[in-house]
Design a protein around this motif. Structure first.
Motif: not given
Length: 442
Positions: A351-362
């Protein structure tokens, strides 16, 4: 640390405003519903009113109610309206504070000073609180030399009332419950905890900073919200944040007490100061009049009907988001959250990696641990963004699954490192260093 020179001469107003707008460019995008925490956006009509009300009283100081009777009247009315909403009676008293942390600090300080008055034999006071209680309680314990005693959770992520009963002893000065607790949005067994406190003749504080201005309206809409406020006899004090689901400007909360006699242990007074007689009801000395005026204005603007409409909209968005999340393989909701704050966990997804990826999308994501989860706080602002978020979340999960090695840094590494440390004091040191680095200019 880079040393900034104090300006020799002033800067033009237009240039300053332009710089302020530029500084906001990298901030979390809360107005468009791409932020899942921090800002409780009720819509532009509310924001416009609170801005104007704050500006009208931006220079007034709530320190001296005699100098500004307008602030005294507005604060008294805000406290009274909040008490009415939360089941208070004619004897209920309270004050506005700068936020939930100050409200909680005041409730803990009041319990300590009350215990000093009626139980002077206590040498090391203790408060019994769930592990999910807001850190402001442990901060208060650290500030006021009180021992925090933590109650574990049941499988439903609620404070274990049976264990709480066992942890109370002759040094206990306060029992705490959350309505709801921030991490999972789950309500503690308030009525049961209040009964335990009453049996032991100790104060019981309900932290409704998060739920105080939405739970009553969800209950009116048919959501099975259990009683959590002064309608329960054992509840001694409460905290409720106006700048959360009350939609007021930042810097506004209320701390309430069932009886004014108990509240008086909150006050600080000094009669031998050369500067004059000094009396302060809360932690702060200077108290910004703008925050008081904005809170008063939004309560008047919305009333029960307006808050009910916002609660209904928020409830529908929350249900849509929850349904979409649990439909994603590997995701589940932690516990049984009844309102618009909850956490999604997983035993199979990073989930932490998923959150990092989502933050790259704004998107601005809230991460939690013990167990790992993503935290969601829903408002009406997410009405237009929820479907876009679900699409981006599915893409983020697929991206992490296809290239897990690409997400070894970021918050994945940080939470992993903290979780692997054998000594919690090492984690504390790391967090202090991180906080120091975030609050200085390199």
């Amino acid at each position: 640390m880079v040393q900034y020179q104090f300006p020799v001469s002033g800067t033009a107003k237009a240039q300053i405003l332009e710089q302020l707008q530029a500084l906001r460019g990298a901030d979390a995008n809360w107005r468009d519903g791409r932020t899942w925490s921090l800002v409780y956006y009720g819509g532009e009509e509310i924001s416009d009113l609170t801005r104007q009300a704050y500006q009208l009283f931006s220079q007034e100081n709530g320190l001296n109610p005699g100098a500004f009777p307008s602030l005294r009247q507005m604060e008294t009315e805000v406290v009274s309206m909040t008490a009415d909403l939360l089941g208070g009676g004619s004897g209920t008293a309270g004050n506005m504070t700068s936020g939930g942390t100050e409200s909680i600090l005041m409730a803990v300080k009041t319990a300590r000073d009350y215990a000093r008055a009626v139980r002077p034999e206590i040498s090391q006071p203790e408060i019994v609180l769930p592990v999910t209680a807001h850190p402001a309680f442990s901060k208060a314990a650290a500030y006021f030399d009180i021992k925090p005693v933590y109650v574990p959770l049941t499988e439903e992520y609620r404070a274990d009332a049976a264990v709480a009963r066992q942890l109370i002893n002759g040094n206990t000065i306060l029992l705490v419950g959350s309505a709801p607790a921030y991490p999972h949005g789950v309500m503690d067994p308030i009525e049961e905890l209040a009964g335990i406190a009453a049996q032991h003749q100790i104060p019981f504080h309900v932290d409704a900073c998060l739920g105080g201005f939405i739970l009553p309206f969800l209950k009116d809409l048919g959501v099975p919200i259990p009683d959590f406020d002064f309608r329960i006899p054992g509840v001694t004090s409460m905290s409720a944040d106006l700048h959360k689901y009350g939609y007021a400007s930042k810097g506004a909360s209320v701390v309430l007490y069932r009886e004014d006699e108990y509240r008086q242990h909150q006050f600080y007074v000094r009669s031998d100061w050369p500067g004059g007689l000094f009396a302060s009801p809360t932690m702060a000395g200077t108290r910004p009049g703008g925050a008081i005026a904005a809170a008063w204005a939004v309560l008047k603007l919305l009333g029960r009907d307006g808050y009910s409409r916002l609660a209904d909209t928020t409830l529908q968005i929350t249900r849509r988001l929850k349904e979409a999340l649990i439909a994603i393989p590997g995701l589940h909701i932690l516990g049984d959250p009844l309102m618009s704050v909850f956490a999604a966990g997983s035993e199979v997804l990073n989930l932490y990696a998923v959150a990092d990826e989502l933050e790259s999308k704004g998107w601005h994501m809230d991460r939690q641990h013990l167990p790992p989860s993503l935290h969601f706080m829903v408002t009406q602002a997410h009405r237009e963004s929820v479907d876009v978020f679900i699409h981006d979340l599915q893409q983020a999960i697929a991206a992490v699954a296809s290239h897990p090695e690409a997400y070894a840094e970021g918050t994945t590494a940080m939470y992993g490192m903290v979780g692997s440390l054998p000594d919690s004091s090492l984690a504390h040191g790391f967090m202090r260093d991180y906080l120091s680095s975030m609050t200085r200019r390199n």
